[in-house]
Design an enzyme around this catalytic site. Structure first.
Site, PDB file in Angstrom:
ATOM      1  N   HIS A 153       0.851  -1.185   0.000  1.00 28.23           N
ATOM      2  CA  HIS A 153       0.000   0.000   0.000  1.00 28.23           C
ATOM      3  C   HIS A 153       0.890   1.239   0.000  1.00 28.23           C
ATOM      4  O   HIS A 153       2.070   1.198   0.341  1.00 28.23           O
ATOM      5  CB  HIS A 153      -0.941   0.020   1.211  1.00 28.23           C
ATOM      6  CG  HIS A 153      -0.280   0.403   2.503  1.00 28.23           C
ATOM      7  ND1 HIS A 153      -0.033   1.712   2.863  1.00 28.23           N
ATOM      8  CD2 HIS A 153       0.209  -0.358   3.519  1.00 28.23           C
ATOM      9  CE1 HIS A 153       0.556   1.748   4.042  1.00 28.23           C
ATOM     10  NE2 HIS A 153       0.726   0.509   4.465  1.00 28.23           N
ATOM     11  N   CYS A 154       0.294   2.345  -0.393  1.00 30.07           N
ATOM     12  CA  CYS A 154       0.926   3.656  -0.224  1.00 30.07           C
ATOM     13  C   CYS A 154      -0.139   4.561   0.401  1.00 30.07           C
ATOM     14  O   CYS A 154      -0.957   4.073   1.187  1.00 30.07           O
ATOM     15  CB  CYS A 154       1.479   4.197  -1.543  1.00 30.07           C
ATOM     16  SG  CYS A 154       0.294   4.236  -2.910  1.00 30.07           S
TER      17      CYS A 154
END
Length: 245
Positions: free
Chosen positions: A169-170
């Site tokens: 994820h970011c």
């Protein structure tokens, strides 16, 4: 000297698991500086073996072709079994997305009878990670961080019946997280005969850390959210954007 920050790989506790020992011929470290973004989903589904094809039996290729002909999109990257985690629709049809709720379920051990090790890879920049992250997540913002942490000594489950899954994820899981997921798959493919992989089961958290934090703040530490565009970290943003190119 590889780039290091206080939050990336050297200071992150590694899971205590059996490690594979790739040969000099296969090790991705030799190609560490030849970085490139993974190809299209169509290229990912190619049945052509890596290299000259020696050692890949025609029966195995026929098996793979049959799987692809059946269009079974739920099989993991080495076609050995279906994906374990329930997936949701995401921006990139070539990736598997999970909801923040599914990530929370993994963290709470709801899939522990099937998973030996789950690694949450936070692809945000260190100042974002330090301002609040998923508990237990490792901060790997650059491609060389991912190579060092996951590919120099690949993680192998002690129990062959259990899985190692990687969850990316970011901030929003729109750019950095999906790109890093594709990068790992590409580098993993490059050191194996198709379709073998160190990490056949990869996921991206839909909505990224922002959505996860708003839904499950108790699973974050510190319990906060620092956006990439934070006014106090303009210089850090400029630096890391330059290193990411």
């Amino acid at each position: 000297q590889l780039f290091r920050s206080p939050s990336v790989p050297g200071s992150v506790p590694r899971p205590i698991l059996k490690r594979g020992q790739p040969s000099d011929r296969d090790t991705p470290v030799k190609a560490k500086w030849q970085r490139r973004v993974a190809g299209t989903p169509g290229q990912e589904a190619s049945v052509e073996p890596v290299g000259d094809g020696e050692g890949v039996g025609s029966a195995r290729l026929v098996e793979i072709e049959n799987l692809l002909a059946n269009n079974d999109q739920e099989l993991i990257g080495d076609f050995s079994k279906p994906h374990l985690l329930p997936t949701v629709e995401g921006k990139d049809p070539g990736l598997k997305y999970i909801s923040p709720g599914t990530l929370a379920a993994v963290l709470m051990g709801h899939f522990s009878s099937f998973i030996e090790c789950s690694i949450v890879v936070d692809c945000r920049y260190p100042y974002e990670y330090e301002g609040g992250h998923v508990k237990g997540a490792v901060n790997l913002p650059l491609q060389r961080d991912v190579e060092e942490f996951l590919l120099e000594q690949p993680i192998v489950p002690l129990d062959a019946g259990k899985r190692v899954i990687i969850i990316f994820h970011c901030e929003f899981s729109v750019e950095r997280g999906p790109k890093m997921c594709k990068f790992l798959r590409e580098r993993d493919r490059s050191c194996h005969e198709y379709p073998q992989l160190h990490y056949p089961e990869l996921y991206v958290v839909k909505g990224g850390y922002r959505e996860f934090f708003f839904q499950f703040p108790s699973h974050c530490e510190p319990r906060d959210y620092r956006p990439m565009e934070h006014a106090a970290f303009k210089e850090e943003l400029r630096k890391f954007r330059g290193q990411s190119r």
